[in-house]
Design a protein around this motif. Structure first.
Motif, PDB file in Angstrom:
ATOM      1  N   ARG A 131      43.342  37.937  33.657  1.00 52.17           N
ATOM      2  CA  ARG A 131      43.109  37.597  32.242  1.00 52.17           C
ATOM      3  C   ARG A 131      41.790  38.267  31.841  1.00 52.17           C
ATOM      4  O   ARG A 131      40.840  37.604  31.435  1.00 52.17           O
ATOM      5  N   GLU A 132      41.756  39.560  31.966  1.00 55.43           N
ATOM      6  CA  GLU A 132      40.508  40.299  31.793  1.00 55.43           C
ATOM      7  C   GLU A 132      39.884  40.051  30.425  1.00 55.43           C
ATOM      8  O   GLU A 132      38.664  39.946  30.297  1.00 55.43           O
ATOM      9  N   ASN A 134      38.969  36.164  32.977  1.00 53.77           N
ATOM     10  CA  ASN A 134      39.731  35.482  34.030  1.00 53.77           C
ATOM     11  C   ASN A 134      39.481  33.979  34.060  1.00 53.77           C
ATOM     12  O   ASN A 134      39.519  33.348  35.122  1.00 53.77           O
ATOM     13  N   ALA A 135      39.250  33.404  32.884  1.00 55.91           N
ATOM     14  CA  ALA A 135      39.052  31.961  32.792  1.00 55.91           C
ATOM     15  C   ALA A 135      40.368  31.238  33.073  1.00 55.91           C
ATOM     16  O   ALA A 135      41.451  31.712  32.727  1.00 55.91           O
ATOM     17  N   PHE A 136      40.251  30.072  33.704  1.00 54.86           N
ATOM     18  CA  PHE A 136      41.411  29.256  34.033  1.00 54.86           C
ATOM     19  C   PHE A 136      42.019  28.645  32.770  1.00 54.86           C
ATOM     20  O   PHE A 136      41.305  28.170  31.891  1.00 54.86           O
ATOM     21  N   ALA A 192      39.861  39.959  41.290  1.00 55.05           N
ATOM     22  CA  ALA A 192      39.922  39.740  39.845  1.00 55.05           C
ATOM     23  C   ALA A 192      39.746  41.058  39.114  1.00 55.05           C
ATOM     24  O   ALA A 192      38.898  41.873  39.481  1.00 55.05           O
ATOM     25  N   ARG A 193      40.530  41.246  38.080  1.00 54.14           N
ATOM     26  CA  ARG A 193      40.409  42.424  37.231  1.00 54.14           C
ATOM     27  C   ARG A 193      39.198  42.286  36.299  1.00 54.14           C
ATOM     28  O   ARG A 193      38.819  41.181  35.905  1.00 54.14           O
ATOM     29  N   GLY A 194      38.603  43.417  35.972  1.00 52.74           N
ATOM     30  CA  GLY A 194      37.546  43.418  34.978  1.00 52.74           C
ATOM     31  C   GLY A 194      36.160  43.157  35.538  1.00 52.74           C
ATOM     32  O   GLY A 194      35.913  43.267  36.736  1.00 52.74           O
TER      33      GLY A 194
END
Length: 271
Positions: free
Chosen positions: A23-24, A28-30, A58-60
């Motif tokens: 969730r870039e 990447n927040a939950f 994680a992406r980003g």
């Protein structure tokens, strides 16, 4: 492997999988969907007997900024029982990652706040970029790091957990290394190459022995040196010595050759 909206799950032909938070645009927040998808992905990984180990990445720019603000706003309007259901889902995620049969390695960059520390703590090992910033931020917004707390305490110790959970101070990657949360810290530009070096190191090891050793360490934990634990450990070494990979490893060592599991298939380029 299943299609996900908030995650990417890639299996490398060398025998490991990488689970990417993806969730870039939200750092990447939950949110509830990501938690549900992580539970499903980890179940899939647990059912794959061909895997040697799993990477959590994680992406980003950021590993994870913690809880998504929109999700928290929605949660604030829910009653106790609905919030309890949400907490149980997060608990299922943490416990599932913690008890995964294969070794897990987290690769951390940027911010890792709130529940992200739970994910890192549930992994067997973690490495990070030297500019990473970590924080148990819950009390700053009137909450508590409740579901992740058992894993954080195991990872960094009770005294340090009390400090950072009660102050909500940010701490550096180097401090995380001192506390044992991160095994090693590298310049940010070198982190991908260093992650690959960790992969190559893990690939040198017997897949069966990796699983058996993780089971052994879970059983040993920090428990009492009891007669039952002694018997468990004695049986563990006897079982693996007579296993196929145990026999192959001993023969390879005596014959001064690489064991069969060190054969390297063609490497597929990862997305």
């Amino acid at each position: 492997m299943s299609d996900f909206v908030t995650l990417e799950l890639h299996k490398d032909p060398r025998g490991f999988a990488t689970l990417w938070l993806s969730r870039e645009d939200k750092n990447n927040a939950f949110n509830a969907q990501m938690i549900r998808e992580l539970v499903v992905a980890i179940e899939q990984l647990g059912n794959d007997a061909s895997l040697r180990f799993v990477l959590l990445r994680a992406r980003g720019r950021h590993f994870s900024a913690g809880a998504d603000l929109a999700w928290m706003q929605q949660s604030a309007a829910l009653d106790f029982n609905t919030n309890l259901d949400d907490a149980r889902q997060l608990g299922e995620l943490m416990y599932a990652l913690h008890r995964l049969k294969v070794p897990t390695l987290a690769v951390v960059q940027g911010a890792a706040y709130g529940g992200a520390l739970g994910l890192i703590s549930c992994c067997d090992m973690a490495i990070g970029a030297d500019d990473a910033q970590l924080c148990l931020s819950e009390v700053r917004i009137g909450l508590a790091p409740a579901v992740i707390s058992p894993f954080v305490v195991k990872a960094i110790g009770e005294r340090a957990a009390r400090r950072y959970a009660l102050t909500a101070e940010r701490f550096s990657a180097e401090r995380a290394r001192e506390l044992g949360l991160l095994a090693e810290v590298y310049p940010a530009a070198e982190l991908p190459a260093q992650a690959e070096a960790w992969i190559e190191t893990l690939l040198q090891n017997s897949p069966q022995a990796l699983r058996a050793t993780k089971d052994l360490l879970r059983e040993v934990d920090d428990g009492e040196l009891s007669p039952a634990l002694r018997r468990y450990c004695e049986n563990a070494i006897a079982r693996i010595r007579v296993s196929d990979e145990g026999q192959e490893g001993l023969r390879a060592f005596l014959e001064k050759r690489p064991p069969s599991w060190q054969a390297k298939p063609h490497k597929e380029q990862q997305p």
